[in-house]
Design an enzyme around this catalytic site. Structure first.
Site, PDB file in Angstrom:
ATOM      1  N   GLY A 248      -2.631  -4.127  -8.855  1.00  0.00           N
ATOM      2  CA  GLY A 248      -3.868  -3.933  -7.886  1.00  0.00           C
ATOM      3  C   GLY A 248      -4.261  -4.403  -6.849  1.00  0.00           C
ATOM      4  O   GLY A 248      -4.641  -4.206  -6.531  1.00  0.00           O
ATOM      5  N   GLY A 287       2.457  -4.851  -7.730  1.00  0.00           N
ATOM      6  CA  GLY A 287       3.514  -4.667  -7.183  1.00  0.00           C
ATOM      7  C   GLY A 287       3.380  -5.422  -5.331  1.00  0.00           C
ATOM      8  O   GLY A 287       3.843  -6.295  -5.054  1.00  0.00           O
ATOM      9  N   ARG A 288       1.941  -4.603  -4.608  1.00  0.00           N
ATOM     10  CA  ARG A 288       2.407  -5.593  -3.721  1.00  0.00           C
ATOM     11  C   ARG A 288       1.805  -7.517  -3.209  1.00  0.00           C
ATOM     12  O   ARG A 288       2.020  -7.951  -2.616  1.00  0.00           O
ATOM     13  CB  ARG A 288       0.486  -4.977  -2.732  1.00  0.00           C
ATOM     14  CG  ARG A 288       0.362  -5.378  -1.275  1.00  0.00           C
ATOM     15  CD  ARG A 288      -1.476  -4.586  -1.540  1.00  0.00           C
ATOM     16  NE  ARG A 288      -1.419  -3.408  -2.030  1.00  0.00           N
ATOM     17  CZ  ARG A 288      -1.075  -2.285  -0.893  1.00  0.00           C
ATOM     18  NH1 ARG A 288      -0.439  -2.464  -0.007  1.00  0.00           N
ATOM     19  NH2 ARG A 288      -1.623  -1.363  -0.955  1.00  0.00           N
ATOM     20  N   TYR A 328      -1.895   5.688   5.810  1.00  0.00           N
ATOM     21  CA  TYR A 328      -3.359   4.733   5.383  1.00  0.00           C
ATOM     22  C   TYR A 328      -4.653   3.849   7.006  1.00  0.00           C
ATOM     23  O   TYR A 328      -5.126   3.535   6.063  1.00  0.00           O
ATOM     24  CB  TYR A 328      -3.206   4.166   4.249  1.00  0.00           C
ATOM     25  CG  TYR A 328      -2.225   4.221   3.308  1.00  0.00           C
ATOM     26  CD1 TYR A 328      -2.572   5.294   3.276  1.00  0.00           C
ATOM     27  CD2 TYR A 328      -1.126   3.666   3.168  1.00  0.00           C
ATOM     28  CE1 TYR A 328      -1.668   5.420   1.841  1.00  0.00           C
ATOM     29  CE2 TYR A 328       0.091   3.726   2.650  1.00  0.00           C
ATOM     30  CZ  TYR A 328      -0.082   5.115   1.519  1.00  0.00           C
ATOM     31  OH  TYR A 328       1.031   5.018   1.054  1.00  0.00           O
ATOM     32  N   CYS A 356       7.963  10.816  17.995  1.00  0.00           N
ATOM     33  CA  CYS A 356       7.747  12.339  18.487  1.00  0.00           C
ATOM     34  C   CYS A 356       6.206  12.432  17.751  1.00  0.00           C
ATOM     35  O   CYS A 356       5.995  13.719  17.373  1.00  0.00           O
ATOM     36  CB  CYS A 356       8.188  13.117  19.217  1.00  0.00           C
ATOM     37  SG  CYS A 356      10.036  12.115  20.012  1.00  0.00           S
ATOM     38  N   GLU A 357       5.147  11.680  17.495  1.00  0.00           N
ATOM     39  CA  GLU A 357       3.792  12.224  16.769  1.00  0.00           C
ATOM     40  C   GLU A 357       2.753  10.827  17.692  1.00  0.00           C
ATOM     41  O   GLU A 357       3.167   9.715  17.976  1.00  0.00           O
ATOM     42  CB  GLU A 357       4.072  11.624  15.529  1.00  0.00           C
ATOM     43  CG  GLU A 357       5.396  12.659  14.517  1.00  0.00           C
ATOM     44  CD  GLU A 357       4.858  13.493  13.329  1.00  0.00           C
ATOM     45  OE1 GLU A 357       3.398  13.439  13.042  1.00  0.00           O
ATOM     46  OE2 GLU A 357       5.824  13.413  13.128  1.00  0.00           O
ATOM     47  N   TYR A 384       5.462  -2.088   0.244  1.00  0.00           N
ATOM     48  CA  TYR A 384       5.160  -0.036   1.123  1.00  0.00           C
ATOM     49  C   TYR A 384       5.529  -0.006   2.252  1.00  0.00           C
ATOM     50  O   TYR A 384       5.450   0.370   3.091  1.00  0.00           O
ATOM     51  CB  TYR A 384       3.742  -0.223   0.793  1.00  0.00           C
ATOM     52  CG  TYR A 384       3.521  -0.146  -1.042  1.00  0.00           C
ATOM     53  CD1 TYR A 384       3.949   0.408  -1.844  1.00  0.00           C
ATOM     54  CD2 TYR A 384       2.719  -1.380  -1.333  1.00  0.00           C
ATOM     55  CE1 TYR A 384       3.457   0.579  -3.112  1.00  0.00           C
ATOM     56  CE2 TYR A 384       2.160  -1.224  -2.554  1.00  0.00           C
ATOM     57  CZ  TYR A 384       2.854  -0.545  -3.479  1.00  0.00           C
ATOM     58  OH  TYR A 384       2.245  -0.528  -4.687  1.00  0.00           O
TER      59      TYR A 384
HETATM   60  N1  LLP Z   1       0.853   0.887 -11.575  1.00  0.00           N
HETATM   61  C1  LLP Z   1       1.064   1.870 -10.971  1.00  0.00           C
HETATM   62  C2  LLP Z   1       0.719   3.111 -12.486  1.00  0.00           C
HETATM   63  C3  LLP Z   1       1.151   2.586  -9.729  1.00  0.00           C
HETATM   64  O1  LLP Z   1       0.227   3.690  -9.435  1.00  0.00           O
HETATM   65  C4  LLP Z   1       0.760   0.956  -8.985  1.00  0.00           C
HETATM   66  C5  LLP Z   1       1.123   1.618  -7.495  1.00  0.00           C
HETATM   67  C6  LLP Z   1       0.992   0.200  -9.276  1.00  0.00           C
HETATM   68  C7  LLP Z   1       1.322   0.056 -10.824  1.00  0.00           C
HETATM   69  C8  LLP Z   1       1.092  -0.996  -8.609  1.00  0.00           C
HETATM   70  O2  LLP Z   1       0.381  -1.469  -7.632  1.00  0.00           O
HETATM   71  P1  LLP Z   1       0.035  -2.431  -6.619  1.00  0.00           P
HETATM   72  O3  LLP Z   1       0.054  -3.675  -7.760  1.00  0.00           O
HETATM   73  O4  LLP Z   1       0.860  -2.831  -5.746  1.00  0.00           O
HETATM   74  O5  LLP Z   1      -1.386  -2.295  -6.155  1.00  0.00           O
HETATM   75  N2  LLP Z   1       1.620   3.000  -0.708  1.00  0.00           N
HETATM   76  C9  LLP Z   1       0.405   2.335  -0.882  1.00  0.00           C
HETATM   77  C10 LLP Z   1       0.305   1.405  -2.314  1.00  0.00           C
HETATM   78  C11 LLP Z   1       0.240   2.967  -2.704  1.00  0.00           C
HETATM   79  C12 LLP Z   1      -0.033   2.324  -4.755  1.00  0.00           C
HETATM   80  C13 LLP Z   1       0.722   3.090  -5.462  1.00  0.00           C
HETATM   81  N3  LLP Z   1       0.676   2.949  -6.800  1.00  0.00           N
HETATM   82  C14 LLP Z   1       0.105   1.712   0.027  1.00  0.00           C
HETATM   83  O6  LLP Z   1       0.613   1.286   0.802  1.00  0.00           O
HETATM   84  O7  LLP Z   1      -1.440   0.889   1.078  1.00  0.00           O
END
Ligand code: LLP
Length: 427
Positions: A248, A287-288, A328, A356-357, A384
């Site tokens: 997160g 992740g991000r 988003y 086309c949107e 993402y």
């Molecule tokens: N763990 C779980 C259970 C998750 O659902 C997620 C992300 C992560 C870890 C990793 O989170 P991060 O470190 O990447 O914030 N598509 C959206 C983000 C969706 C996140 C979903 N879950 C965007 O582009 O902002």
């Protein structure tokens, strides 16, 4: 701007000749060679982002499980696997990718609210380290599957700690109204139920409160609530080997100032120590923050279309390549590949794709000095973007490069039309 790294993008800079570089590669030259839209990632940036976490956890018993949904391209997974990461997965497809990239199944944690029986079976066969179970109903199904295979499934229960991560509502996951996890109040009873089932082995507890979090407080609050639960679960005689705090942590898209991973974890570890949990095995699922600012997407300007209310800069990347603005209202910085000559006239454009949107926009009200045929870079495109890309409008998925110093390796070929038509059957 010569030699200046872009804020939040330490591996992206304009060199003295005004050309945008990823590490030592000239982005424009890469685009000329490989075409556009083109994702370009910096290996150094990914490893540096990982190093901040590794530094934060030095001398602790901790496992970093890269949340591969952020960018699941095989070479990216391979890089993180080689660097010692486990993986947070949410589908059988992600498991197959981890295995194809040489990842260690024992370091995989399987999250997600809707695991199928088939996915559970595959994960048990592969020997994943932990299932992060998200509901009471899932407990029974996982127990069934494990018993039918003569196995015990290692589990942690994903707790919904009901804290506000203060981020976009679509990416908040730890509030009462969200579909994720087991309610805080139900957690102890759920653990007691799981511990009594023959096919399950309780190994941990887990939470994930949301994504693109830029403040420390939600993490500190969630940790307190988790540790309260660990206390009560262990008092009930159920040992918890590991605590998983999810992912997160946000990145700088538009002047955002998230804490550095090591600084955040220094605070969180201090709290763990103060509460007597300093020796506990820790897991995290970033992740991000590992990949987001390690990548950009190069796109070519197709047309400039002046209008009475808006000027449009129509580029060859679209919402199928970069879905975050459409989904988003997300901001991605858009920069030229060559610094503008002094005195260049800027115009304010909406940068839009060919889909086309009206929702197909990449950036709104951007001041640019740009001509048709020139190329732009959309920043913060490592997370993402490719993993959420589609073939909408029958557009091919873009190519991807991984830059290492002065070398750029193709890690995904651009889709061919044959790729797109594969599997389809005429009547
Ligand atoms: N763990 C779980 C259970 C998750 O659902 C997620 C992300 C992560 C870890 C990793 O989170 P991060 O470190 O990447 O914030 N598509 C959206 C983000 C969706 C996140 C979903 N879950 C965007 O582009 O902002």
């Amino acid at each position: 701007m010569s030699h200046a790294s872009l804020p939040g993008h330490p591996f992206v800079h304009y060199a003295d000749n005004g050309q945008l570089h990823v590490e030592n590669c000239t982005v424009d030259a890469l685009a000329a060679q490989y075409g556009t839209p083109l994702f370009v990632y910096s290996k150094g940036a990914m490893l540096a982002a990982l190093a901040a976490y590794q530094k934060g956890f030095a001398s602790r018993n901790a496992q970093i499980c890269y949340a591969m949904k952020a960018n699941s391209s095989l070479a990216v997974l391979q890089l993180f696997a080689k660097a010692g990461c486990g993986f947070d997965i949410v589908s059988g497809g992600e498991l197959a990718r981890v295995l194809a990239a040489g990842g260690d199944a024992a370091k995989v944690i399987f999250s997600g609210v809707g695991k199928t029986r088939t996915e559970m079976r595959e994960a048990l066969e592969a020997g994943v380290g932990c299932f992060n179970v998200e509901s009471e109903a899932e407990i029974d199904v996982l127990n069934d599957v494990a018993v039918s295979m003569g196995r015990k499934a290692p589990i942690s229960i994903r707790v919904n700690p009901n804290v506000d991560p203060k981020t976009h509502p679509y990416i908040s996951t730890g509030l009462k109204g969200n579909k994720f996890g087991v309610a805080h109040e139900r957690t102890l009873a759920t653990y007691q139920r799981a511990a009594a089932l023959p096919g399950l082995q309780v190994v941990g507890i887990d939470c994930h409160i949301g994504s693109q979090i830029t403040e420390e407080t939600p993490y500190l609050d969630a940790m307190d609530r988790m540790l309260d639960l660990v206390d009560s679960i262990e008092q009930a005689g159920i040992p918890i080997e590991h605590i998983d705090f999810g992912g997160g942590l946000g990145i700088n898209y538009n002047g955002d100032t998230p804490p550095a991973a090591d600084a955040l974890w220094a605070k969180l570890l201090a709290k763990l120590d103060a509460r007597g949990f300093g020796q506990r095995k820790l897991m995290i699922e970033p992740g991000r923050s590992l990949v987001g600012n390690a990548g950009l997407c190069v796109t070519e300007v197709l047309y400039l279309k002046p209008g009475e209310q808006k000027n449009f800069c129509i580029v060859d990347a679209a919402m199928n390549d970069l879905p975050r603005p459409a989904m988003y209202q997300a901001f991605h910085a858009i920069v030229p590949l060559q610094t503008a000559p002094a005195g260049a006239d800027n115009t304010v454009y909406d940068v839009v794709g060919p889909v086309c949107e009206s929702g197909d926009w990449i950036g709104r009200d951007r001041s640019l000095a740009v001509q048709a045929g020139e190329r732009l870079a959309v920043l913060s495109a490592g997370a993402y973007c490719m993993s959420m890309s589609s073939n909408y409008n029958s557009r091919p998925k873009a190519a991807e490069l991984l830059v290492d110093g002065g070398e750029a390796r193709l890690i995904r070929q651009r889709d061919t039309m044959a790729d797109q038509l594969r599997g389809e059957l005429l009547l």
